[in-house]
Design an enzyme around this catalytic site. Structure first.
Site, mmCIF file in Angstrom:
data_model
loop_
_atom_site.group_PDB
_atom_site.id
_atom_site.type_symbol
_atom_site.label_atom_id
_atom_site.label_comp_id
_atom_site.label_asym_id
_atom_site.label_seq_id
_atom_site.Cartn_x
_atom_site.Cartn_y
_atom_site.Cartn_z
ATOM 1 N N SER A 31 0.842 -1.190 0.000
ATOM 2 C CA SER A 31 0.000 0.000 0.000
ATOM 3 C C SER A 31 0.876 1.238 0.000
ATOM 4 C CB SER A 31 -0.895 0.014 1.249
ATOM 5 O OG SER A 31 -1.532 1.270 1.428
ATOM 6 N N TYR A 65 -1.723 -0.501 10.419
ATOM 7 C CA TYR A 65 -1.764 -0.956 9.027
ATOM 8 C C TYR A 65 -0.567 -0.408 8.253
ATOM 9 C CZ TYR A 65 -3.574 -1.285 4.207
ATOM 10 O OH TYR A 65 -3.730 -1.540 2.869
#
Length: 272
Positions: free
Chosen positions: A149, A162
């Protein structure tokens, strides 16, 4: 396009979103595909899509209901795939989540049990799967593609754990690429930006939150002015997995974010 004819591909987190689109694309391009996830009903839909993409060939799709945070399941994913298809050419590590179900407040205020869950799902599971897969990838000179990501290098305070997990994946990518190059195994990451998936709803946010984020966060900050589709991410993953087109690409982070990570906030309109 049937480059992956005769190749065997595992896609984790294939129940929805990027994982589903990736599995379907590999099936369309000739691969035998093992799809994994925890939701049997959603995986069945993915299986049907893959079978259709493969021209109706049911023997090219194998379903493994599994939880990648459990080591016995990671072993089973690899073992079942090799037992079914005889080899392994590509491992797509896509399974992941932004938080533990039931927690949707800012990550840095969440208890350490949420940190453990997020790290186990997004990062530790990759190590377990890679360790099981590498002996088989050595035989086929295969490769690994990890779905990371832009959160790995662009700070999102509400997703602190995350972001940490994805940063760990990026560094693991570099280390493994060097370590496995001598075996002929390539390792690369795709780092998506905004993608229209079930990511936010899986975190407990209402369905309408996706539309709100698209209008108020994505469009003002993404130069291309929209979120990507899962299918657009799948084509990038397939490129990285292609030992012809990407044969000299390893250890790389391929950012596919519509320019989000390089954009600056719009300047205020100058008063006349």
């Amino acid at each position: 396009m049937t480059y992956f004819e005769g190749k065997v591909v595992i896609v984790t987190g294939a129940s929805t979103g990027i994982g589903r689109a990736t599995a379907e694309l590999f099936a369309q391009r000739g691969a035998k595909v093992a799809i994994t996830g925890r939701n049997a009903e959603s995986l069945e839909k993915t299986r049907q899509l893959c079978e259709k993409a493969a021209g109706g060939s049911a023997d090219k799709v194998h379903v493994v209901i599994a939880d990648v945070t459990k080591e016995e399941d990671t072993k089973r994913i690899i073992a079942e795939t090799v037992n079914k298809f005889g080899q392994l050419d590509v491992l797509v590590n896509n399974a992941g989540a932004g938080t533990k179900p039931g927690y949707n407040d800012s990550h840095f205020t969440q208890p350490l049990e949420v940190f453990d869950y997020v790290m186990n799902l997004n990062a530790r599971s990759l190590i377990a799967l890679d360790q099981e897969a590498i002996p088989h990838l050595k035989k086929t000179k295969g490769n690994i593609v990890n779905v990371s990501s832009i959160g790995a290098f662009k700070a999102f305070p509400a997703l602190a754990y995350y972001c940490m997990a994805k940063a760990a994946i990026d560094q693991l990518n570099r280390v493994l690429a060097i370590d496995l190059a001598k075996e002929g195994i390539r390792v690369n990451n795709i780092n998506p930006g905004p993608v229209r998936t079930e990511f936010t709803t899986a975190m407990g946010m209402p369905d309408a939150s996706q539309d709100w984020m698209e209008e108020n966060i994505v469009k003002p900050n993404c130069p291309l002015g929209r979120s990507a589709t899962p299918e657009e991410m799948a084509t990038v993953i397939a490129f990285l997995a292609n030992n012809d087109e990407a044969r000299f690409v390893t250890g790389q982070l391929l950012v596919a974010d519509g320019g989000t990570s390089i954009s600056s906030p719009p300047l205020p309109t100058q008063a006349s």
